[in-house]
Scaffold this active site. Structure first.
Site, short mmCIF file in Angstrom:
data_model
loop_
_atom_site.label_atom_id
_atom_site.label_comp_id
_atom_site.label_asym_id
_atom_site.label_seq_id
_atom_site.Cartn_x
_atom_site.Cartn_y
_atom_site.Cartn_z
N HIS A 26 0.87 -1.18 0.00
CA HIS A 26 0.00 0.00 0.00
C HIS A 26 0.91 1.24 0.00
CE1 HIS A 26 -2.91 2.64 2.59
NE2 HIS A 26 -3.15 2.81 1.31
N SER B 29 -4.27 5.74 6.31
CA SER B 29 -5.25 6.65 5.71
C SER B 29 -5.23 8.01 6.41
CB SER B 29 -6.64 6.03 5.82
OG SER B 29 -7.59 6.82 5.16
N CYS C 40 -3.04 10.46 6.15
CA CYS C 40 -1.73 10.95 6.58
C CYS C 40 -0.99 11.65 5.45
CB CYS C 40 -0.89 9.81 7.13
SG CYS C 40 -1.44 9.21 8.74
N GLY D 288 3.39 21.26 0.32
CA GLY D 288 4.54 21.43 -0.57
C GLY D 288 5.86 21.53 0.17
#
Length: 365
Positions: free
Chosen positions: A5, A27, A29, A270
């Site tokens: 995953h 999930s 994160c 970012g």
């Protein structure tokens, strides 16, 4: 093979060299955000290429490195929180030919969710088909989703469909931890890297089943997907040391550390490129780090903060390893492993013992 995953991305430096990494996160994160990351304006010449955002199949190549392919043709992500601020490439990808589930609907039949750039419109229909009323909860279900063709993504890699895959230089694990894990650390070797992945934990959110805010062990982010005994799965990971001569370095990241007032300390999104740069340079042997019982941690000056207004004291706190907190963490990890009985690889027990001993010496000093 390792069927994981994981996202796969290519990180291109200003000289045109591309380093490929795979990363696994529970999930909610930031896995999809990382897969489509846009570097900050200060990182001129750096680019991120999306090979995949969810699944990676890894196998040893003829040169002794692990190669990864993405078997999927599209992206499947959590809608709430997705915006041009958090994931501009994803929003550009969703402009057409997308399927949404359990989002809200605007009067002109457009999908809407909490955290999207557009303000809440009048006449909104919630995810259950009712006129939106705050008393009934959020307009979009917290785990509402989108799915869309990966080829529509502006950062889609030309290597995404390469049958041989891409060579992986680093594997990154991460979770949502408010106090325990530092911003980033590097595993000492492959054995310690498997331990790092096997001990992944995250504080649950609405995207995961269970109570929000509870710490949940999620080895290699595979708890919802692993189809056999985790102890045997970890042993399979360990066996890669005998199958590939140039294994990737292993890292752990945590974008979600909080200060004493409960505020996130790292800007994320970012700006996670700043951590990726250090990882890339560690893989190339160009970046420094200092050893700790938990792993190799960068010095504050090793993280490129150009263009980011972040206090040195905050970065120091982000990179700190608290021996008392980690002593409790490693005790819990050992108890978790013990639940799998005698099938647990001895190497994992060895890592628990090593870290406990080193932390004890550190606390006694």
């Amino acid at each position: 093979w390792l069927a994981e995953h994981m996202l796969i991305l290519g990180i291109e430096n200003p000289q045109g060299d591309i380093t490929y990494v795979a990363a696994a996160f529970p999930s909610a994160c930031g896995k999809t955000n990382l897969a489509m990351l846009v570097p900050p304006a200060a990182f001129k010449g750096w680019k991120v290429w999306t090979v995949g955002d969810d699944i990676a199949w890894l196998h040893p190549g003829p040169d002794g490195r692990l190669y990864a392919i993405n078997p999927e043709a599209g992206f499947f992500g959590v809608a709430p929180g997705t915006s041009y601020k958090t994931n501009p490439n994803c929003m550009a990808t969703l402009g057409r030919n997308a399927i949404y589930t359990n989002v809200a609907l605007t009067p002109d039949n457009k999908p809407w969710w909490e955290g999207i750039d557009d303000p809440e419109p009048a006449g909104l229909i919630d995810w259950q088909g009712r006129p939106y009323d705050r008393k009934n909860g959020p307009a979009a279900h917290p785990n509402s989703r989108f799915t869309v063709a990966a080829s529509q993504c502006p950062s889609y890699s030309e290597k995404a469909n390469a049958p041989e895959g891409v060579p992986i230089s680093a594997i990154i694990f991460g979770g949502r931890r408010s106090t325990v894990a530092p911003l980033v650390y590097e595993a000492l070797d492959w054995e310690h890297g498997v331990f790092t992945g096997a001990s992944v934990a995250s504080e649950t959110t609405a995207a995961a089943v269970g109570q929000v805010g509870q710490v949940r062990r999620d080895p290699m982010a595979m708890k919802p997907f692993c189809g056999y005994n985790f102890a045997d799965y970890w042993a399979h990971w360990e066996s890669m040391a005998g199958r590939a001569s140039h294994l990737p370095k292993v890292f752990h990241v945590n974008w979600f550390r909080k200060d004493a007032d409960g505020r996130f300390m790292w800007p994320g999104y970012g700006d996670n490129m700043r951590v990726l740069k250090w990882i890339v340079e560690r893989c190339a042997g160009r970046a420094a780090a200092h050893p700790t019982p938990v792993g190799n941690v960068p010095h504050a000056e090793d993280i490129d903060l150009y263009g980011l207004d972040l206090k040195r004291s905050t970065l120091d706190a982000l990179l700190a390893i608290d021996p008392e907190i980690w002593a409790r963490e490693v005790e819990e990890i050992g108890q978790y492993f013990a639940g799998f009985g005698e099938r647990v690889p001895e190497s994992l027990r060895r890592q628990v013992a090593r870290i406990k001993a080193e932390l004890a010496r550190q606390r006694a000093a």
